[in-house]
Structures are given as C-alpha cells and as structure tokens.
Design an enzyme around this catalytic site. Structure first.
Site, PDB file in Angstrom:
ATOM      1  N   GLU A  44      34.764  31.732  45.998  1.00  0.00           N
ATOM      2  CA  GLU A  44      35.649  31.204  45.156  1.00  0.00           C
ATOM      3  C   GLU A  44      36.702  30.502  45.758  1.00  0.00           C
ATOM      4  O   GLU A  44      37.484  30.939  46.471  1.00  0.00           O
ATOM      5  CB  GLU A  44      36.245  32.324  44.149  1.00  0.00           C
ATOM      6  N   ARG A  48      44.659  26.377  44.359  1.00  0.00           N
ATOM      7  CA  ARG A  48      46.373  26.430  44.518  1.00  0.00           C
ATOM      8  C   ARG A  48      46.689  25.584  45.741  1.00  0.00           C
ATOM      9  O   ARG A  48      47.901  25.624  46.120  1.00  0.00           O
ATOM     10  CB  ARG A  48      46.507  27.857  45.076  1.00  0.00           C
ATOM     11  N   THR A  71      41.306  30.386  40.010  1.00  0.00           N
ATOM     12  CA  THR A  71      42.619  30.121  39.385  1.00  0.00           C
ATOM     13  C   THR A  71      42.708  28.866  38.320  1.00  0.00           C
ATOM     14  O   THR A  71      43.538  28.045  38.440  1.00  0.00           O
ATOM     15  CB  THR A  71      43.621  29.702  40.470  1.00  0.00           C
ATOM     16  N   LYS A 131      36.466  39.327  34.600  1.00  0.00           N
ATOM     17  CA  LYS A 131      37.366  39.409  35.868  1.00  0.00           C
ATOM     18  C   LYS A 131      38.391  40.350  35.322  1.00  0.00           C
ATOM     19  O   LYS A 131      39.115  40.132  34.372  1.00  0.00           O
ATOM     20  CB  LYS A 131      37.907  38.043  36.476  1.00  0.00           C
TER      21      LYS A 131
HETATM   22  C1  3PG Z   1      42.927  35.888  43.031  1.00  0.00           C
HETATM   23  O1  3PG Z   1      43.176  34.832  42.982  1.00  0.00           O
HETATM   24  O2  3PG Z   1      41.960  36.602  42.244  1.00  0.00           O
HETATM   25  C2  3PG Z   1      43.836  36.964  43.496  1.00  0.00           C
HETATM   26  O3  3PG Z   1      45.072  36.323  43.942  1.00  0.00           O
HETATM   27  C3  3PG Z   1      43.202  37.456  45.094  1.00  0.00           C
HETATM   28  O4  3PG Z   1      43.924  38.601  45.144  1.00  0.00           O
HETATM   29  P1  3PG Z   1      44.027  39.255  46.682  1.00  0.00           P
HETATM   30  O5  3PG Z   1      44.852  38.181  47.463  1.00  0.00           O
HETATM   31  O6  3PG Z   1      45.073  40.522  46.398  1.00  0.00           O
HETATM   32  O7  3PG Z   1      42.563  39.701  47.123  1.00  0.00           O
END
Ligand code: 3PG
Length: 214
Positions: A44, A48, A71, A131
């Site tokens: 994924e 960002r 995201t 999710k």
């Molecule tokens: C996401 O984008 O799904 C989360 O921010 C990932 O979370 P983590 O950095 O705590 O694994």
C-alpha cells in the site's frame, strides 16, 4: 464488481499489508522488490507525499508486486492511482462518494470503519472486507473481538499501531486474516537503502503469523 469479494485477493495474499510512505519515487521499486522477496506482495503506497503516484507506477512494474493506494480521500485520487497501476484502494474511513467512485471505476476498495455504525453502513452497501482504523487507538484487538459475533460476515484489516509486538493479538481473532502496518517498511531503512532490512522485517512478520496460525 462484487463488493464483498473484490478485495479477497488483498486480504488473502499474505498476513501483512505493508503501509509505505515514499519520499523519493526512485526508491519505490527497490522497496517493493525487498518486500516481495520477504513474502509480502500486497503493497500500500500512501498518498501522503508528492512522490506517491510515481512510486505507485514504479511498484506496478515490479514482478510479483500487487500495488495498492492508501490514504485515499477523493475519487480523483482513486482515478489517478488506478491509471498509475493501483490494483486496490484503501481509505482510513469511507464516504458514499468514495464507495460510488470505487464501484464506478471497478477498483477493488477496502473502506475504513472504526465504529459499529460505520461497519453497518458498509454491510448495507455489500462490503465484507474492511480496514479497521486506527486500530490501537480505537480499542485494539479487545474491541475488534466484539464484532466477530455481531458482524459475522466481516473480515477486518486492522491498521494503525500494529507491529510485531501485537500482531498475535489481532491475527488470533476469528475476524482478522491480515493486518496493515508501516513497521515492515520503516522510513530509516528506506532512506538508508537497507533493502535487506525490509526483507528481514517481512520474513519476521510471516514467521510470527505462521506461529499464530499453526
Ligand atoms: C495507515 O496509514 O493505515 C496507518 O497510518 C499505518 O499505521 P502505522 O504507521 O501505525 O502502521
């Protein structure tokens, strides 16, 4: 597109979906190769950073990789990501517009939910793979466990605060087959070009998951 099963290939590919933040698109292919080598093909790429779309394109060119976009907060992003080679999309939450957009595009979509009402809204729309975000901050595995009996059709991908330290809590739940997390693709290793570390982190995650499933 069958909404219930469209993302089965994402959920079933491996026990972890690496959540990757790419600052420099020229590193994306190596990141993907390292994770695929470690046994984690679904990757994924989060929207960002300005490099995210170019990174997706690069990941789409890596043999064995299943590129996804994360995201996602707009249909335009879904469209652009699909053009860049994304085979699936993930959002922290969901909106009717995003659900419509994914369906119109025929893009397998893993929408986010953290409350019973959000989960029910997605069940009503025909989704069964969701999710669960932000997993730890929302109550973690103890909270998620409650939905195994009430929403029996739902399989969750908990993400947000998941790591090797608590992987077992989630993967031992009957409604969890996969988790998402950035711990398998740390920024420091990506910046240092330490691809062996990424492969090792992926292998460690799979080893831990196999112990739980044994
Ligand atoms: C996401 O984008 O799904 C989360 O921010 C990932 O979370 P983590 O950095 O705590 O694994």
């Amino acid at each position: 597109m069958n909404r219930a099963t469209a993302t089965d290939f994402v959920i079933d590919a491996a026990p972890v979906i690496p959540v990757v933040v790419i600052e420099d698109a020229s590193r994306a292919a190596d990141v993907a190769k390292a994770l695929v080598a470690g046994g984690l093909p679904c990757i994924e790429i989060t929207l960002r950073t300005p490099a995210a779309m170019a990174a997706l394109e690069a990941v789409a060119g890596v043999e064995g990789a299943i590129p996804g976009v994360g995201t996602v907060v707009s249909v335009e992003q879904m469209q652009a990501a699909q053009r860049a080679g994304a085979q699936f999309a993930v959002s922290p939450g969901h909106t009717p517009g995003l659900l419509d957009g994914a369906e119109d595009l025929g893009l397998p979509y893993l929408p986010g939910a953290a409350t019973p009402a959000e989960m029910q809204a997605l069940i009503e729309r025909g989704y069964s793979n969701l999710k669960f975000f932000p997993a730890e901050a929302s109550g973690g595995a103890a909270y998620l466990k409650n939905f195994a009996t009430v929403f029996q059709s739902i399989r969750f991908c908990p993400t947000g605060g998941v790591s090797l330290a608590n992987l077992d809590e989630y993967l031992s739940l009957p409604n969890v087959d996969v988790v998402g997390g950035s711990w398998v693709a740390p920024k420091s290793a990506i910046q240092a070009g330490d691809w062996d570390e990424l492969t090792a982190l992926a292998r460690d995650a799979i080893k831990a998951a196999n112990v739980i499933n044994a």
